[in-house]
Scaffold this motif. Structure first.
Motif, PDB file in Angstrom:
ATOM      1  N   LYS A 136       0.831  -1.203   0.000  1.00 46.84           N
ATOM      2  CA  LYS A 136       0.000   0.000   0.000  1.00 46.84           C
ATOM      3  C   LYS A 136       0.868   1.257   0.000  1.00 46.84           C
ATOM      4  O   LYS A 136       1.916   1.298   0.635  1.00 46.84           O
ATOM      5  CB  LYS A 136      -0.908   0.013   1.234  1.00 46.84           C
ATOM      6  CG  LYS A 136      -2.053  -0.987   1.178  1.00 46.84           C
ATOM      7  CD  LYS A 136      -3.009  -0.763   2.337  1.00 46.84           C
ATOM      8  CE  LYS A 136      -4.247  -1.646   2.213  1.00 46.84           C
ATOM      9  NZ  LYS A 136      -5.216  -1.381   3.321  1.00 46.84           N
ATOM     10  N   PHE A 137       0.383   2.268  -0.714  1.00 47.68           N
ATOM     11  CA  PHE A 137       1.039   3.571  -0.721  1.00 47.68           C
ATOM     12  C   PHE A 137       0.370   4.435   0.337  1.00 47.68           C
ATOM     13  O   PHE A 137      -0.846   4.606   0.350  1.00 47.68           O
ATOM     14  CB  PHE A 137       0.898   4.221  -2.100  1.00 47.68           C
ATOM     15  CG  PHE A 137       1.478   5.606  -2.182  1.00 47.68           C
ATOM     16  CD1 PHE A 137       2.851   5.799  -2.159  1.00 47.68           C
ATOM     17  CD2 PHE A 137       0.639   6.718  -2.276  1.00 47.68           C
ATOM     18  CE1 PHE A 137       3.388   7.084  -2.236  1.00 47.68           C
ATOM     19  CE2 PHE A 137       1.172   7.992  -2.366  1.00 47.68           C
ATOM     20  CZ  PHE A 137       2.557   8.173  -2.341  1.00 47.68           C
ATOM     21  N   MET A 138       1.171   4.977   1.273  1.00 47.57           N
ATOM     22  CA  MET A 138       0.645   5.757   2.387  1.00 47.57           C
ATOM     23  C   MET A 138       1.133   7.198   2.271  1.00 47.57           C
ATOM     24  O   MET A 138       2.250   7.460   1.803  1.00 47.57           O
ATOM     25  CB  MET A 138       1.099   5.161   3.720  1.00 47.57           C
ATOM     26  CG  MET A 138       0.835   3.673   3.860  1.00 47.57           C
ATOM     27  SD  MET A 138      -0.911   3.263   3.965  1.00 47.57           S
ATOM     28  CE  MET A 138      -1.230   3.693   5.671  1.00 47.57           C
ATOM     29  N   GLN A 139       0.300   8.123   2.740  1.00 44.22           N
ATOM     30  CA  GLN A 139       0.623   9.541   2.636  1.00 44.22           C
ATOM     31  C   GLN A 139       0.036  10.273   3.839  1.00 44.22           C
ATOM     32  O   GLN A 139      -1.000   9.887   4.381  1.00 44.22           O
ATOM     33  CB  GLN A 139       0.033  10.098   1.339  1.00 44.22           C
ATOM     34  CG  GLN A 139       0.661  11.371   0.836  1.00 44.22           C
ATOM     35  CD  GLN A 139       0.145  11.696  -0.567  1.00 44.22           C
ATOM     36  OE1 GLN A 139      -1.025  11.537  -0.868  1.00 44.22           O
ATOM     37  NE2 GLN A 139       1.042  12.156  -1.429  1.00 44.22           N
ATOM     38  N   GLY A 140       0.724  11.345   4.268  1.00 49.84           N
ATOM     39  CA  GLY A 140       0.217  12.107   5.398  1.00 49.84           C
ATOM     40  C   GLY A 140       0.930  13.436   5.537  1.00 49.84           C
ATOM     41  O   GLY A 140       1.902  13.725   4.831  1.00 49.84           O
ATOM     42  N   TYR A 144       6.380  19.727   9.978  1.00 53.68           N
ATOM     43  CA  TYR A 144       7.140  20.902   9.564  1.00 53.68           C
ATOM     44  C   TYR A 144       6.983  21.159   8.062  1.00 53.68           C
ATOM     45  O   TYR A 144       6.640  20.270   7.292  1.00 53.68           O
ATOM     46  CB  TYR A 144       8.624  20.717   9.890  1.00 53.68           C
ATOM     47  CG  TYR A 144       8.911  20.463  11.336  1.00 53.68           C
ATOM     48  CD1 TYR A 144       8.866  21.492  12.267  1.00 53.68           C
ATOM     49  CD2 TYR A 144       9.225  19.173  11.775  1.00 53.68           C
ATOM     50  CE1 TYR A 144       9.132  21.261  13.602  1.00 53.68           C
ATOM     51  CE2 TYR A 144       9.485  18.926  13.116  1.00 53.68           C
ATOM     52  CZ  TYR A 144       9.432  19.974  14.033  1.00 53.68           C
ATOM     53  OH  TYR A 144       9.694  19.738  15.354  1.00 53.68           O
ATOM     54  N   ALA A 145       7.290  22.395   7.682  1.00 51.19           N
ATOM     55  CA  ALA A 145       7.322  22.742   6.265  1.00 51.19           C
ATOM     56  C   ALA A 145       8.606  22.204   5.647  1.00 51.19           C
ATOM     57  O   ALA A 145       9.587  21.937   6.338  1.00 51.19           O
ATOM     58  CB  ALA A 145       7.270  24.261   6.100  1.00 51.19           C
ATOM     59  N   GLN A 152       2.322  25.792   4.362  1.00 48.96           N
ATOM     60  CA  GLN A 152       1.766  24.495   4.721  1.00 48.96           C
ATOM     61  C   GLN A 152       2.889  23.524   5.079  1.00 48.96           C
ATOM     62  O   GLN A 152       4.026  23.651   4.608  1.00 48.96           O
ATOM     63  CB  GLN A 152       0.940  23.912   3.576  1.00 48.96           C
ATOM     64  CG  GLN A 152      -0.349  24.685   3.286  1.00 48.96           C
ATOM     65  CD  GLN A 152      -1.150  24.008   2.178  1.00 48.96           C
ATOM     66  OE1 GLN A 152      -0.579  23.436   1.262  1.00 48.96           O
ATOM     67  NE2 GLN A 152      -2.462  24.072   2.275  1.00 48.96           N
ATOM     68  N   ALA A 153       2.542  22.544   5.899  1.00 51.48           N
ATOM     69  CA  ALA A 153       3.513  21.492   6.255  1.00 51.48           C
ATOM     70  C   ALA A 153       3.750  20.587   5.050  1.00 51.48           C
ATOM     71  O   ALA A 153       2.900  20.487   4.148  1.00 51.48           O
ATOM     72  CB  ALA A 153       2.999  20.671   7.428  1.00 51.48           C
ATOM     73  N   SER A 154       4.885  19.961   5.037  1.00 54.39           N
ATOM     74  CA  SER A 154       5.204  19.049   3.934  1.00 54.39           C
ATOM     75  C   SER A 154       4.407  17.754   4.063  1.00 54.39           C
ATOM     76  O   SER A 154       3.802  17.475   5.104  1.00 54.39           O
ATOM     77  CB  SER A 154       6.700  18.744   3.917  1.00 54.39           C
ATOM     78  OG  SER A 154       7.081  18.107   5.121  1.00 54.39           O
TER      79      SER A 154
END
Length: 292
Positions: A136-140, A144-145, A152-154
């Motif tokens: 699975k590809f996870m993202q969040g 921090y920027a 926005q944060a990275s």
């Protein structure tokens, strides 16, 4: 001279919501057989569990990341530093390392200067999951920027596998130890077993979350090794990609009993280390049982 008896190991372990062994050449995805869909883990990754545990326990380990003045040592520099501190000549370095560094004694090592190829008597094979596994590809959002001035944060990204159950084969060959003049004792093998089991249990990170479930140790009276030791049937309650935890699995030892029967004169004993969560079928009274 080593008198420790030859033996084979079969380790069954699982990985949950993690990346058991990332492939840096493929976006650090979990290593996977493109044909079968099974996940793969290198011998280097498995041995690292043991090495990290030895280091944490204060046992001398050669192969590790050592920084010097902000830079990571090369293999050559690592050996040079050891030689200087112990006042060891080039001709004596191989014996010194096998006598004093547990990972060299068991796994061997390739030293660039002075050039030495030490073949370790304990070898670990590549591991494969016993089933097809999902990736699975996870993202969040990160805290921090990515750089100054951003509003926005990275965003972080990574690949994980929800669940995978692996088999890992390893072998200790006493003839190799004798040929290399490496003095391996029973306590060294015990140290390896403990470091492998405890290392897997203790090593946790954002990408690593694994647990040893079953370890089979077959100790031989001679060197008539099997070369594979694949005598544990894994019975799954669901389809491969539906596996999510150890409760959905049973392990059948009947083939291991038949193997024992077929090599009674060659086998001294079989020791089974099990995690409390494992469901075992057809347990042979002749097996020595221990708890992980």
């Amino acid at each position: 001279m080593s008198n420790t008896k030859s033996r084979e190991f079969l380790l069954i372990w699982d990985s949950i919501m993690s990346n058991p062994n990332g492939d840096m050449l493929n976006e650090n995805r979990p290593r996977q057989d493109e044909v079968t869909g099974q996940l793969e883990v290198s011998d280097v990754r498995v041995k690292r569990f043991a090495r990290e545990e030895w280091i944490n326990k204060g046992v001398k380990v050669l192969v590790q990341t050592v920084e010097e003045k902000g830079k990571i040592q090369t293999c050559q520099k690592r050996v040079e530093t050891i030689q200087k501190s112990a006042n060891i000549k080039d001709d004596d370095i191989e014996k010194y390392l096998t006598d004093n560094y547990i990972d060299v004694k068991l796994f061997g090592a390739v030293i660039t200067k002075p050039k030495r190829d030490i073949l370790g008597p304990l070898q670990v094979a590549w591991s494969k999951s016993v089933h097809e596994a999902q990736i699975k590809f996870m993202q969040g959002n990160a805290a921090y920027a990515s750089s100054e001035g951003k509003s926005q944060a990275s965003i972080w990204t990574k690949y994980i596998s929800p669940y995978a159950l692996f088999k890992t084969y390893a072998v200790y060959n006493n003839l190799v130890a004798k040929k290399q003049n490496i003095n391996v004792e029973d306590k060294d093998i015990k140290s390896f077993i403990e470091a492998l089991i405890d290392g897997m249990k203790h090593y946790r990170s954002t990408s690593k979350n694994q647990m040893p479930r079953l370890l089979v140790e077959v100790i031989y009276n001679n060197n008539k090794l099997d070369g594979e030791l694949d005598y544990i049937d894994v019975i799954k309650d669901v389809e491969d990609e539906g596996l999510r935890n150890i409760d959905q699995i049973q392990m059948d030892l009947s083939k291991l009993s038949k193997y024992y029967d077929s090599k009674k004169g060659d086998i001294e004993k079989i020791v089974i280390y099990t995690h409390p969560s494992v469901k075992l079928l057809n347990i042979d009274d002749r097996f020595e049982l221990k708890t992980i």
